[in-house]
Design a protein around this motif. Structure first.
Motif, short mmCIF file in Angstrom:
data_model
loop_
_atom_site.label_atom_id
_atom_site.label_comp_id
_atom_site.label_asym_id
_atom_site.label_seq_id
_atom_site.Cartn_x
_atom_site.Cartn_y
_atom_site.Cartn_z
N LYS A 102 -62.01 -45.45 40.12
CA LYS A 102 -62.77 -45.80 38.92
C LYS A 102 -63.72 -44.67 38.52
CE LYS A 102 -61.24 -50.11 39.04
NZ LYS A 102 -60.49 -50.09 40.29
N HIS A 138 -56.84 -54.70 44.92
CA HIS A 138 -56.05 -54.11 43.85
C HIS A 138 -54.55 -54.38 44.10
CE1 HIS A 138 -59.66 -52.62 42.33
NE2 HIS A 138 -59.23 -51.49 41.78
N LEU A 149 -55.78 -48.41 39.09
CA LEU A 149 -55.60 -49.78 39.56
C LEU A 149 -55.22 -49.84 41.04
CD1 LEU A 149 -53.63 -51.37 36.58
CD2 LEU A 149 -56.10 -51.26 36.96
N THR A 150 -55.36 -48.72 41.74
CA THR A 150 -54.93 -48.69 43.13
C THR A 150 -56.08 -48.83 44.11
OG1 THR A 150 -53.05 -47.28 42.54
CG2 THR A 150 -53.68 -47.32 44.86
N TYR A 151 -57.22 -48.18 43.82
CA TYR A 151 -58.33 -48.24 44.78
C TYR A 151 -59.64 -47.97 44.05
CZ TYR A 151 -60.68 -47.66 49.31
OH TYR A 151 -61.50 -47.81 50.40
N HIS A 152 -60.71 -48.61 44.50
CA HIS A 152 -62.00 -48.56 43.81
C HIS A 152 -62.53 -47.15 43.54
CE1 HIS A 152 -62.25 -52.88 44.15
NE2 HIS A 152 -62.10 -52.81 45.46
N GLY A 196 -63.19 -54.38 39.98
CA GLY A 196 -63.74 -54.31 41.33
C GLY A 196 -65.19 -54.72 41.45
N LEU A 209 -59.95 -56.56 38.02
CA LEU A 209 -59.43 -55.23 38.33
C LEU A 209 -60.52 -54.17 38.33
CD1 LEU A 209 -56.14 -55.30 36.22
CD2 LEU A 209 -56.30 -55.18 38.71
N TYR A 234 -54.46 -59.01 40.31
CA TYR A 234 -55.27 -58.62 41.46
C TYR A 234 -55.26 -59.78 42.44
CZ TYR A 234 -58.90 -61.41 39.18
OH TYR A 234 -59.60 -62.44 38.59
N GLU A 292 -55.04 -48.54 50.77
CA GLU A 292 -54.75 -48.05 49.43
C GLU A 292 -54.85 -46.53 49.30
OE1 GLU A 292 -57.49 -51.76 48.82
OE2 GLU A 292 -57.17 -50.19 50.32
#
Length: 529
Positions: A184, A68, A178-181, A231, A229, A59, A140
């Motif tokens: 999650k 990310h 793992l690309t954008y919050h 966030g 990662l 990250y 992202e």
């Protein structure tokens, strides 16, 4: 079938034109986040390290928000191939924006077994102001949506005796995570839903499940050894304020902060369904919306209503997955400050376009006569193209000029000027526009070793405005732009208000004035007379 694919190709060509045209100049300038991604991508591509010297990080520390990795590494590819520029920095978002048009076609066809509906979904996303806007700057969102839809496509294909695709579906969902919050929340929720709805079929695929376990273990270990990662840093930066929580009814009744937080989250969730946000002006942040068009076109409101009605009454598993996807999409935005936030609610993109396509096809089926069907389809496309024309006319004109300041316009012009002024030993840059150092690194293409050998980081209270205090001959903040007396051999870069407030203004000489696209003064570059 050939006709269907021909129409899809036409839609993809339209989507490509809308995303590539003037990509480097509309919006007017790259933002500090784009410059950060671009420079870190460039250092990764050339040195294998980020701006802090970390070798192929999982990250990116950036401005303390732990970016990310997926979009940075994707940008590293385009920067390596094309060189560092506004176009190469924004290219991954544009490419994935186009890819999403293709993916939504195949996803719609898998979910609803209908080519006309799938074409409608692709067309709606291709011309969507939501998708176009996020395809024209480095962000992202499009990458997260692409891997998410690919994960769904691979999952549904794996149910059709193509069992080897299940681990690939898990891999795609893992990359999404793992690309954008917002992923999650979205990815675990949808994956659990898919297991509940299709568990019996999934359990039959024992070999596929072993692959899923292996993929899951890899991502677990990656996150375990790289907790950034998750966030947490970004969550802390954007969390709901205590001041807002104590104003809620539940907090006033119970004095319980947790209940007050739930109350405020629910209120913010409902804001994402306001007419103004959806169909009139969109996100209030001009970096996330053009301010004159909603996240969706007004005609979409009709299709959305019919689409929702159809999905609620049809009650299919696939329709339920789509509804859950659409309805939980605003939650990541509602949980933190600045709602409604088009980026954090980015999973409304795709899901609501699919629902619109369902509504369009539902209305089309209500019309019995072929001539009425054709008339409705032609009228709908014509209206949408008219709305698209209005959006583009404003976007490439008024939007680019009016909101250039919010995109930190002028930084490129500053750097291009000062890099040729080698007679000046020191250059003092105002930190008024936030994180100015990253633009100097970006436009000067500063070699990483040269930067790391001279950088002094900012540990003052103004750290949020500029992470760096100094490198090479460039100073960012830390000086008084009002009381300063000019020194020879020094360039000063000031905003108009700072220039007007100079106590010793008469002994400064203006070397250059930089203007915004609308003619308003952006910066003064001055030195001693």
């Amino acid at each position: 079938m050939r006709r269907i694919y021909f129409l899809l190709i036409v839609i993809v060509i339209i989507a490509s034109a809308l995303r590539f045209y003037r990509l480097d100049s509309a919006p007017a300038s790259i933002s500090w986040d784009e410059a950060s991604v671009g420079y870190n991508a460039w250092t990764i591509a050339n040195y294998g390290r980020d701006e802090y010297g970390k070798l192929f990080p999982a990250y990116f520390r950036s401005f303390g928000d732990d970016k990310h990795p997926v979009h940075v590494y994707a940008t590293a590819i385009s920067v390596k191939l094309l060189g560092l520029s506004e176009f190469s920095t924004r290219l991954p978002s544009a490419i994935f924006g186009i890819l999403n048009v293709i993916l939504i076609f195949f996803l719609a066809r898998l979910l609803f077994k209908n080519d006309i509906l799938a074409l409608a979904a692709a067309f709606f996303l291709a011309i969507s102001p939501y998708s176009i806007h996020f395809s024209r700057f480095n962000h992202e969102a499009n990458l997260a949506l692409a891997f998410f839809m690919l994960g769904l496509i691979l999952f549904f294909l794996s149910l059709k005796e193509k069992k080897g695709l299940l681990p690939l579906s898990a891999l795609s969902f893992g990359i999404t995570f793992l690309t954008y919050h917002p992923s999650k929340i979205m990815v675990p929720t949808v994956v659990i839903l898919l297991v509940v709805l299709y568990g019996k079929q999934v359990l039959k695929n024992r070999i596929g499940l072993l692959g899923v376990f292996a993929v899951g273990l890899v991502f677990f270990l990656l996150i375990f050894f790289n907790p950034g990662l998750l966030g947490i840093a970004r969550i802390n930066q954007t969390s709901l304020s205590k001041e807002s929580i104590v104003k809620t009814k539940l907090y006033k009744l119970t004095h319980n902060e947790f209940l007050g937080r739930i109350n405020l989250t629910f209120i913010q969730y409902t804001w994402h369904f306001s007419i103004n946000y959806l169909f009139v002006s969109g996100d209030k942040n001009s970096r996330l919306s053009d301010q004159a068009t909603g996240e969706f076109y007004r005609l979409d409101a009709l299709f959305l209503l019919f689409g929702l009605a159809y999905l609620f009454f049809k009650r299919s598993k696939e329709g339920f997955v789509l509804l859950v996807w659409a309805l939980i999409a605003p939650i990541p935005s509602a949980l933190v400050a600045e709602a409604p936030h088009a980026a954090r609610a980015m999973y409304m993109m795709g899901s609501w376009h699919l629902i619109s396509a369902v509504g369009f096809y539902f209305v089309l089926n209500l019309l019995r006569k072929p001539i009425l069907k054709a008339g409705f389809a032609v009228a709908s496309v014509t209206i949408l193209l008219f709305l698209l024309y209005g959006y583009l006319n404003y976007y490439y004109g008024e939007f680019v000029k009016r909101y250039a300041i919010d995109w930190q316009y002028g930084m490129k012009q500053i750097v291009e000027y000062v890099k040729d002024q080698q007679e000046y030993t020191q250059i003092f840059m105002t930190e008024e526009r936030s994180q100015p150092y990253i633009f100097f690194l970006y436009y000067l293409k500063t070699p990483l070793s040269e930067y790391l050998n001279s950088v002094i980081y900012n540990n003052s209270i103004s750290k949020s405005h500029s992470t760096v205090s100094f490198y090479d001959r460039y100073y960012f903040g830390g000086w008084d732009p009002i009381e300063s007396f000019p020194n020879k051999g020094v360039l000063y870069i000031l905003t108009p208000s700072q220039y007007d407030g100079l106590r010793y203004k008469l002994v400064f000489e203006t070397k250059k004035i930089i203007y915004y696209p609308n003619g308003i003064t952006a910066y003064f570059i001055v030195t001693a007379k």
